[in-house]
Motif scaffolding. Sequence first.
Motif, PDB file in Angstrom:
ATOM      1  N   UNK B  12      -8.716  44.509  20.371  1.00  0.00           N
ATOM      2  CA  UNK B  12      -8.838  43.911  18.925  1.00  0.00           C
ATOM      3  C   UNK B  12      -7.740  42.772  19.017  1.00  0.00           C
ATOM      4  N   UNK B  13      -6.816  42.879  19.981  1.00  0.00           N
ATOM      5  CA  UNK B  13      -5.779  41.729  20.240  1.00  0.00           C
ATOM      6  C   UNK B  13      -6.619  40.552  20.808  1.00  0.00           C
ATOM      7  N   UNK B  14      -7.600  40.875  21.754  1.00  0.00           N
ATOM      8  CA  UNK B  14      -8.301  39.597  22.571  1.00  0.00           C
ATOM      9  C   UNK B  14      -9.407  39.098  21.555  1.00  0.00           C
ATOM     10  N   UNK B  15      -9.730  39.789  20.648  1.00  0.00           N
ATOM     11  CA  UNK B  15     -10.764  39.296  19.716  1.00  0.00           C
ATOM     12  C   UNK B  15     -10.252  38.781  18.291  1.00  0.00           C
ATOM     13  N   UNK B  16      -8.954  38.691  18.423  1.00  0.00           N
ATOM     14  CA  UNK B  16      -8.086  38.192  17.291  1.00  0.00           C
ATOM     15  C   UNK B  16      -8.137  38.900  16.000  1.00  0.00           C
ATOM     16  N   UNK B  17      -8.414  40.283  16.019  1.00  0.00           N
ATOM     17  CA  UNK B  17      -8.690  40.995  14.942  1.00  0.00           C
ATOM     18  C   UNK B  17      -7.596  41.938  14.280  1.00  0.00           C
ATOM     19  N   UNK B  18      -6.110  41.778  14.930  1.00  0.00           N
ATOM     20  CA  UNK B  18      -5.091  42.325  14.651  1.00  0.00           C
ATOM     21  C   UNK B  18      -4.369  41.552  13.649  1.00  0.00           C
ATOM     22  N   UNK B  19      -3.588  42.267  12.797  1.00  0.00           N
ATOM     23  CA  UNK B  19      -2.660  41.492  11.741  1.00  0.00           C
ATOM     24  C   UNK B  19      -1.434  41.449  12.351  1.00  0.00           C
ATOM     25  N   UNK B  20      -0.800  40.246  11.973  1.00  0.00           N
ATOM     26  CA  UNK B  20       0.445  39.684  12.477  1.00  0.00           C
ATOM     27  C   UNK B  20       1.514  40.914  12.914  1.00  0.00           C
ATOM     28  N   UNK B  21       1.821  41.827  12.373  1.00  0.00           N
ATOM     29  CA  UNK B  21       2.725  42.664  12.725  1.00  0.00           C
ATOM     30  C   UNK B  21       2.330  43.416  14.162  1.00  0.00           C
ATOM     31  N   UNK B  22       1.073  43.749  14.025  1.00  0.00           N
ATOM     32  CA  UNK B  22       0.637  44.538  15.194  1.00  0.00           C
ATOM     33  C   UNK B  22       0.189  43.611  16.427  1.00  0.00           C
ATOM     34  N   UNK B  23       0.065  42.356  15.946  1.00  0.00           N
ATOM     35  CA  UNK B  23      -0.142  41.526  17.224  1.00  0.00           C
ATOM     36  C   UNK B  23       1.161  41.368  17.755  1.00  0.00           C
ATOM     37  N   UNK B  24       2.368  40.952  17.141  1.00  0.00           N
ATOM     38  CA  UNK B  24       3.756  40.606  17.676  1.00  0.00           C
ATOM     39  C   UNK B  24       4.031  41.763  18.493  1.00  0.00           C
ATOM     40  N   UNK B  25       3.861  43.289  17.690  1.00  0.00           N
ATOM     41  CA  UNK B  25       4.187  44.438  18.254  1.00  0.00           C
ATOM     42  C   UNK B  25       3.691  44.385  19.824  1.00  0.00           C
ATOM     43  N   UNK B  26       2.174  44.361  19.954  1.00  0.00           N
ATOM     44  CA  UNK B  26       1.501  44.291  20.993  1.00  0.00           C
ATOM     45  C   UNK B  26       1.799  43.598  22.190  1.00  0.00           C
ATOM     46  N   UNK B  27       2.103  42.181  21.777  1.00  0.00           N
ATOM     47  CA  UNK B  27       2.725  41.028  22.741  1.00  0.00           C
ATOM     48  C   UNK B  27       4.155  41.377  23.284  1.00  0.00           C
ATOM     49  N   UNK B  28       4.819  42.198  22.630  1.00  0.00           N
ATOM     50  CA  UNK B  28       6.011  42.588  23.220  1.00  0.00           C
ATOM     51  C   UNK B  28       5.588  43.931  24.254  1.00  0.00           C
ATOM     52  N   UNK B  29       4.908  44.593  23.908  1.00  0.00           N
ATOM     53  CA  UNK B  29       4.576  45.671  24.721  1.00  0.00           C
ATOM     54  C   UNK B  29       3.941  45.132  25.827  1.00  0.00           C
ATOM     55  N   UNK B  30       2.934  44.310  25.845  1.00  0.00           N
ATOM     56  CA  UNK B  30       2.465  43.763  26.974  1.00  0.00           C
ATOM     57  C   UNK B  30       3.014  43.277  27.986  1.00  0.00           C
ATOM     58  N   UNK B  31       4.179  42.609  27.532  1.00  0.00           N
ATOM     59  CA  UNK B  31       5.178  41.892  28.629  1.00  0.00           C
ATOM     60  C   UNK B  31       5.790  43.068  29.437  1.00  0.00           C
ATOM     61  N   UNK B  32       5.777  44.498  28.978  1.00  0.00           N
ATOM     62  CA  UNK B  32       6.503  45.375  29.849  1.00  0.00           C
ATOM     63  C   UNK B  32       5.338  46.591  30.516  1.00  0.00           C
ATOM     64  N   UNK B  33       4.106  46.583  29.928  1.00  0.00           N
ATOM     65  CA  UNK B  33       3.051  47.759  30.377  1.00  0.00           C
ATOM     66  C   UNK B  33       2.161  46.995  31.374  1.00  0.00           C
ATOM     67  N   UNK B  34       2.144  47.351  32.297  1.00  0.00           N
ATOM     68  CA  UNK B  34       0.954  46.966  33.556  1.00  0.00           C
ATOM     69  C   UNK B  34      -0.129  47.326  33.179  1.00  0.00           C
ATOM     70  N   UNK B  35      -0.444  48.662  32.529  1.00  0.00           N
ATOM     71  CA  UNK B  35      -1.695  49.241  32.306  1.00  0.00           C
ATOM     72  C   UNK B  35      -2.422  48.600  31.249  1.00  0.00           C
ATOM     73  N   UNK B  36      -1.584  47.936  30.252  1.00  0.00           N
ATOM     74  CA  UNK B  36      -2.248  47.309  29.401  1.00  0.00           C
ATOM     75  C   UNK B  36      -2.627  45.977  29.570  1.00  0.00           C
ATOM     76  N   UNK B  37      -1.645  45.244  30.546  1.00  0.00           N
ATOM     77  CA  UNK B  37      -2.020  44.117  31.274  1.00  0.00           C
ATOM     78  C   UNK B  37      -3.371  44.108  31.953  1.00  0.00           C
ATOM     79  N   UNK B  38      -3.540  45.086  32.626  1.00  0.00           N
ATOM     80  CA  UNK B  38      -4.676  45.157  33.339  1.00  0.00           C
ATOM     81  C   UNK B  38      -6.122  45.301  32.636  1.00  0.00           C
ATOM     82  N   UNK B  39      -5.958  46.379  31.464  1.00  0.00           N
ATOM     83  CA  UNK B  39      -7.014  46.302  30.557  1.00  0.00           C
ATOM     84  C   UNK B  39      -7.397  45.098  29.942  1.00  0.00           C
ATOM     85  N   UNK B  40      -6.230  44.300  29.552  1.00  0.00           N
ATOM     86  CA  UNK B  40      -6.539  42.977  28.823  1.00  0.00           C
ATOM     87  C   UNK B  40      -7.182  42.052  29.675  1.00  0.00           C
ATOM     88  N   UNK B  41      -6.673  42.082  31.046  1.00  0.00           N
ATOM     89  CA  UNK B  41      -7.349  41.055  32.242  1.00  0.00           C
ATOM     90  C   UNK B  41      -9.108  41.516  32.463  1.00  0.00           C
TER      91      UNK B  41
END
Lengths: 189, 328
Positions: B12-41
Amino acid sequence: MDPSEIDLIQAAQRGDVAAFEKLMREHDRGILKLALLLLQNHQDAQDVYQEVFLKSFDHIKYFRFESSYNTYLTRITINLCRNRIRQRRIRQWLSLDDEGEGRGSPAESLISDETAPDEQVQKLELWQQIQGVLQNMPLKQRTAFTLKHIYGYSIKEIAEIERCAEGTVKNHIFRAVQKLKRQLQPYFP
Amino acid sequence: MKKCNYTQQVYFYIIDELDEAKKTDLEQHLATCPQCQQEKENLTCILSEYNAMATFEPDEATLRTLRNVVSLKLKVQKTHRTTFGSLFTTRSFILPLQYITATIILVAFGFLLGRFNVFDGGKKNSILQTLLTGEQQVQTLQSDIVPYLVGIDRVKFNPASGQVEIKYNTVNDISYRGNSQNPIVREVLRRAITEETSPNIRMQAVKTLGAIAEQNRHLDPEFLQAIEYLLHEEQNVGVRLMALRVLKSVPLSETVKKMLVRILLYDEVTAVRIQAFETLTGRQAPTEEMKSYLLAAQKDTSSYIRYKAGELLNRIENNKVGEISREE
């Protein structure tokens, strides 16, 4: 909605065929493409295209401008595609129709003479894989996914077209993506 | 490996369907989580491939052909709708329309034939008139037809004009009108009460008698006989009750009294007995001669009749005591 489109709809509501033809020309490309993506068959998609516009002309007097005309047409198209798929399943079950999904599919249009043969095969194989996954998923998931990724509708708009909750649409798209990811994992590093 | 809780939000982050709070939260998480980075890729790769492949456009020539076909069909459809004549050229409309037209013509013809008696030069058919008004018995080849009762539809008394209207159940809308002294009316009424099979008609005839009795405060002996017959033979409780109401309007003669007493003593229906009791006792002060049937009424199964009878007997006794004391 564009004011000129409103004028055209109002004219069509008064029975003006020429105005309706103009409306049709503005929207028909997307409608044919959607029908083709959902049905995976040129002949069926062309039949649905005709039905959509004939039905739309019949019922345009009931159009209340509560949604965009494109949304209205998309909803008719999806409903007609659903009916068509249901009929096709019955025909296949009764063994009246040998033609399944996939014949005359958009995959044919991907292959051009300019592409190298190896690349052509690889591309076709991937596309068929994607289509295979999409065809095996429930129509609601397939529709939601197509509307999102081909037409760029927002989840809210898809919910409006499908007449369901946004959460339901999210669920459909997410499941569709998960299935695609599982099946296509070998093609990506 | 344990699945990260944020993985589901990546799509939902990729398709831009997250609200601002969740988006910010996920962006911070993505910086540290290799599993989510791989999922995103992976998801980005799959979706971009899908989008690239699905960019095909329908063939322009096909679209043109389809537009022409739809336009042609729309024009044909519109012509059919706007031209009234098209109704007759459309095959599906022809047959029903023919049938409907033929039916209407036949019904209209039959109605006119009956209403205006076309073949009889407009004169009334004397045999039919005789049959309906019961002036005499009509013989056919097979059997005799009983007059007076050829499908009576309604019997009604008009108090203003003093006329009784007998309407027959025929297409020709035949009715007969006459006052209560008219012999044909009297005969039809009497027979409607005693011979008619439909309880509705019997009821109407009794009501008519009631209206005549109400107006004249009198009922001829032949009608009284008909009422007596009805009280004796009638199965329909409603009609019997109506007959008792008719008797309320006529003087309490010996004949009427006898009828009422018989009903009071022998009728099985409580409502009918109560009606007879009220008709019998309601119009005069209690007298000594009432005692015989009042005593019998005290044994009635209806508590109402028993109570009323007891009350009347008490009044008779009190009157007697009063008279004795006055004499003294």
